[in-house]
Scaffold this motif. Sequence first.
Motif, PDB file in Angstrom:
ATOM      1  N   LEU A  42     -23.524  28.115  -0.754  1.00 52.82           N
ATOM      2  CA  LEU A  42     -24.599  29.109  -0.846  1.00 52.82           C
ATOM      3  C   LEU A  42     -25.315  29.039  -2.187  1.00 52.82           C
ATOM      4  CD1 LEU A  42     -23.581  32.373   1.017  1.00 52.82           C
ATOM      5  CD2 LEU A  42     -25.787  31.240   1.064  1.00 52.82           C
ATOM      6  N   CYS A  43     -24.572  28.808  -3.254  1.00 51.38           N
ATOM      7  CA  CYS A  43     -25.212  28.651  -4.568  1.00 51.38           C
ATOM      8  C   CYS A  43     -26.150  27.449  -4.577  1.00 51.38           C
ATOM      9  CB  CYS A  43     -24.158  28.512  -5.671  1.00 51.38           C
ATOM     10  SG  CYS A  43     -23.378  30.072  -6.153  1.00 51.38           S
ATOM     11  N   ASN A  44     -25.706  26.352  -3.992  1.00 49.96           N
ATOM     12  CA  ASN A  44     -26.565  25.160  -3.930  1.00 49.96           C
ATOM     13  C   ASN A  44     -27.796  25.417  -3.062  1.00 49.96           C
ATOM     14  OD1 ASN A  44     -25.203  23.378  -5.666  1.00 49.96           O
ATOM     15  ND2 ASN A  44     -23.733  22.872  -4.070  1.00 49.96           N
ATOM     16  N   ARG A  45     -27.610  26.107  -1.951  1.00 47.82           N
ATOM     17  CA  ARG A  45     -28.740  26.442  -1.073  1.00 47.82           C
ATOM     18  C   ARG A  45     -29.718  27.368  -1.794  1.00 47.82           C
ATOM     19  NH1 ARG A  45     -32.605  25.469   1.976  1.00 47.82           N
ATOM     20  NH2 ARG A  45     -33.098  26.921   3.618  1.00 47.82           N
ATOM     21  N   CYS A  46     -29.175  28.362  -2.488  1.00 44.08           N
ATOM     22  CA  CYS A  46     -30.016  29.312  -3.212  1.00 44.08           C
ATOM     23  C   CYS A  46     -30.807  28.605  -4.312  1.00 44.08           C
ATOM     24  CB  CYS A  46     -29.146  30.430  -3.795  1.00 44.08           C
ATOM     25  SG  CYS A  46     -30.088  31.823  -4.456  1.00 44.08           S
ATOM     26  N   MET A  47     -30.159  27.704  -5.021  1.00 45.28           N
ATOM     27  CA  MET A  47     -30.850  26.937  -6.058  1.00 45.28           C
ATOM     28  C   MET A  47     -32.033  26.182  -5.457  1.00 45.28           C
ATOM     29  SD  MET A  47     -31.211  23.519  -7.198  1.00 45.28           S
ATOM     30  CE  MET A  47     -29.832  22.749  -6.377  1.00 45.28           C
ATOM     31  N   GLN A  48     -31.810  25.534  -4.328  1.00 46.99           N
ATOM     32  CA  GLN A  48     -32.863  24.763  -3.683  1.00 46.99           C
ATOM     33  C   GLN A  48     -34.014  25.665  -3.228  1.00 46.99           C
ATOM     34  OE1 GLN A  48     -31.594  22.414  -0.320  1.00 46.99           O
ATOM     35  NE2 GLN A  48     -33.684  21.944   0.288  1.00 46.99           N
ATOM     36  N   VAL A  49     -33.677  26.779  -2.581  1.00 52.16           N
ATOM     37  CA  VAL A  49     -34.711  27.688  -2.081  1.00 52.16           C
ATOM     38  C   VAL A  49     -35.499  28.298  -3.239  1.00 52.16           C
ATOM     39  CG1 VAL A  49     -35.084  29.849  -0.825  1.00 52.16           C
ATOM     40  CG2 VAL A  49     -33.550  28.122   0.103  1.00 52.16           C
ATOM     41  N   CYS A  50     -34.821  28.625  -4.333  1.00 55.95           N
ATOM     42  CA  CYS A  50     -35.531  29.160  -5.507  1.00 55.95           C
ATOM     43  C   CYS A  50     -36.487  28.133  -6.099  1.00 55.95           C
ATOM     44  CB  CYS A  50     -34.530  29.632  -6.572  1.00 55.95           C
ATOM     45  SG  CYS A  50     -33.728  31.193  -6.187  1.00 55.95           S
ATOM     46  N   GLU A  51     -36.051  26.894  -6.179  1.00 55.24           N
ATOM     47  CA  GLU A  51     -36.938  25.838  -6.689  1.00 55.24           C
ATOM     48  C   GLU A  51     -38.154  25.663  -5.790  1.00 55.24           C
ATOM     49  OE1 GLU A  51     -36.948  24.276  -9.514  1.00 55.24           O
ATOM     50  OE2 GLU A  51     -34.903  24.492 -10.271  1.00 55.24           O
ATOM     51  N   CYS A  84     -27.381  29.467 -10.366  1.00 56.58           N
ATOM     52  CA  CYS A  84     -26.744  29.036  -9.119  1.00 56.58           C
ATOM     53  C   CYS A  84     -26.175  27.627  -9.255  1.00 56.58           C
ATOM     54  CB  CYS A  84     -27.733  29.102  -7.956  1.00 56.58           C
ATOM     55  SG  CYS A  84     -28.055  30.770  -7.374  1.00 56.58           S
ATOM     56  N   SER A  85     -26.943  26.754  -9.876  1.00 55.76           N
ATOM     57  CA  SER A  85     -26.474  25.389 -10.107  1.00 55.76           C
ATOM     58  C   SER A  85     -25.236  25.392 -11.002  1.00 55.76           C
ATOM     59  CB  SER A  85     -27.595  24.563 -10.738  1.00 55.76           C
ATOM     60  OG  SER A  85     -27.161  23.252 -10.999  1.00 55.76           O
ATOM     61  N   CYS A 124     -19.879  33.535 -11.688  1.00 58.46           N
ATOM     62  CA  CYS A 124     -20.282  34.057 -10.379  1.00 58.46           C
ATOM     63  C   CYS A 124     -20.730  35.509 -10.473  1.00 58.46           C
ATOM     64  CB  CYS A 124     -19.145  33.904  -9.366  1.00 58.46           C
ATOM     65  SG  CYS A 124     -18.959  32.202  -8.787  1.00 58.46           S
ATOM     66  N   GLY A 125     -20.104  36.283 -11.340  1.00 54.68           N
ATOM     67  CA  GLY A 125     -20.537  37.669 -11.539  1.00 54.68           C
ATOM     68  C   GLY A 125     -21.958  37.737 -12.066  1.00 54.68           C
ATOM     69  N   LEU A 126     -22.252  36.907 -13.044  1.00 56.68           N
ATOM     70  CA  LEU A 126     -23.604  36.841 -13.586  1.00 56.68           C
ATOM     71  C   LEU A 126     -24.576  36.297 -12.547  1.00 56.68           C
ATOM     72  CD1 LEU A 126     -25.538  37.197 -15.953  1.00 56.68           C
ATOM     73  CD2 LEU A 126     -24.832  34.926 -16.769  1.00 56.68           C
ATOM     74  N   CYS A 127     -24.128  35.315 -11.785  1.00 56.61           N
ATOM     75  CA  CYS A 127     -24.964  34.727 -10.734  1.00 56.61           C
ATOM     76  C   CYS A 127     -25.357  35.801  -9.720  1.00 56.61           C
ATOM     77  CB  CYS A 127     -24.219  33.577 -10.055  1.00 56.61           C
ATOM     78  SG  CYS A 127     -25.237  32.635  -8.893  1.00 56.61           S
ATOM     79  N   ALA A 128     -24.409  36.640  -9.331  1.00 55.51           N
ATOM     80  CA  ALA A 128     -24.706  37.714  -8.375  1.00 55.51           C
ATOM     81  C   ALA A 128     -25.779  38.649  -8.933  1.00 55.51           C
ATOM     82  CB  ALA A 128     -23.428  38.490  -8.045  1.00 55.51           C
ATOM     83  N   CYS A 152     -36.617  33.379   0.334  1.00 56.52           N
ATOM     84  CA  CYS A 152     -35.891  33.286  -0.927  1.00 56.52           C
ATOM     85  C   CYS A 152     -35.107  34.579  -1.193  1.00 56.52           C
ATOM     86  CB  CYS A 152     -36.858  32.992  -2.073  1.00 56.52           C
ATOM     87  SG  CYS A 152     -36.021  32.615  -3.623  1.00 56.52           S
ATOM     88  N   ALA A 153     -35.746  35.720  -0.977  1.00 57.44           N
ATOM     89  CA  ALA A 153     -35.064  36.998  -1.190  1.00 57.44           C
ATOM     90  C   ALA A 153     -33.832  37.105  -0.305  1.00 57.44           C
ATOM     91  CB  ALA A 153     -36.030  38.157  -0.921  1.00 57.44           C
ATOM     92  N   ASP A 154     -33.950  36.666   0.931  1.00 57.42           N
ATOM     93  CA  ASP A 154     -32.828  36.720   1.872  1.00 57.42           C
ATOM     94  C   ASP A 154     -31.666  35.834   1.405  1.00 57.42           C
ATOM     95  OD1 ASP A 154     -31.550  37.448   4.389  1.00 57.42           O
ATOM     96  OD2 ASP A 154     -31.987  35.398   5.034  1.00 57.42           O
ATOM     97  N   ILE A 155     -31.969  34.607   1.024  1.00 53.30           N
ATOM     98  CA  ILE A 155     -30.927  33.678   0.561  1.00 53.30           C
ATOM     99  C   ILE A 155     -30.318  34.186  -0.745  1.00 53.30           C
ATOM    100  CG2 ILE A 155     -30.477  31.328  -0.286  1.00 53.30           C
ATOM    101  CD1 ILE A 155     -30.866  31.414   2.735  1.00 53.30           C
ATOM    102  N   CYS A 156     -31.131  34.719  -1.626  1.00 53.45           N
ATOM    103  CA  CYS A 156     -30.603  35.253  -2.890  1.00 53.45           C
ATOM    104  C   CYS A 156     -29.605  36.383  -2.632  1.00 53.45           C
ATOM    105  CB  CYS A 156     -31.740  35.756  -3.777  1.00 53.45           C
ATOM    106  SG  CYS A 156     -32.667  34.441  -4.597  1.00 53.45           S
TER     107      CYS A 156
END
Length: 116
Positions: free
Chosen positions: A18-27, A56-57, A74-78, A99-103
């Motif tokens: 999910l972190c990798n997916r979120c990074m991609q969607v944010c980019e 996320c990365s 991960c706490g900071l990432c959240a 993006c909001a949904d994936i985040c």
Amino acid sequence: MPAVIETDVKKMQKCIDLCNRCMQVCEECLTSCLKEPDAQARMKCIQTLRDCADICSLAAQFMARGSAFAKQICGLCAEICEACATECDMFQDNHCKQCADICRQCAQECRNMVNM
């Protein structure tokens, strides 16, 4: 790889993914926002997208290597993912809504990691 790290990483795999997916969607969202006619009005969102993609990365990397600091990251990432979702919600574009949904999904999974 030692069995302990391998087992720990398997427990974290959903969060890593999910972190990798979120990074991609944010980019992708960031790139799309820069092309919007109101890009100047999106500066705070664009900056938050950059922060979110980067954290996320980093979180995925820390989890993948079994770092003792993965839960803190991960706490900071959240926290940053939630902030990014809030910023993206201010815009009606599909890329911002996605993006909001994936985040939010990533934020929840990172919170789950912190409580593991």
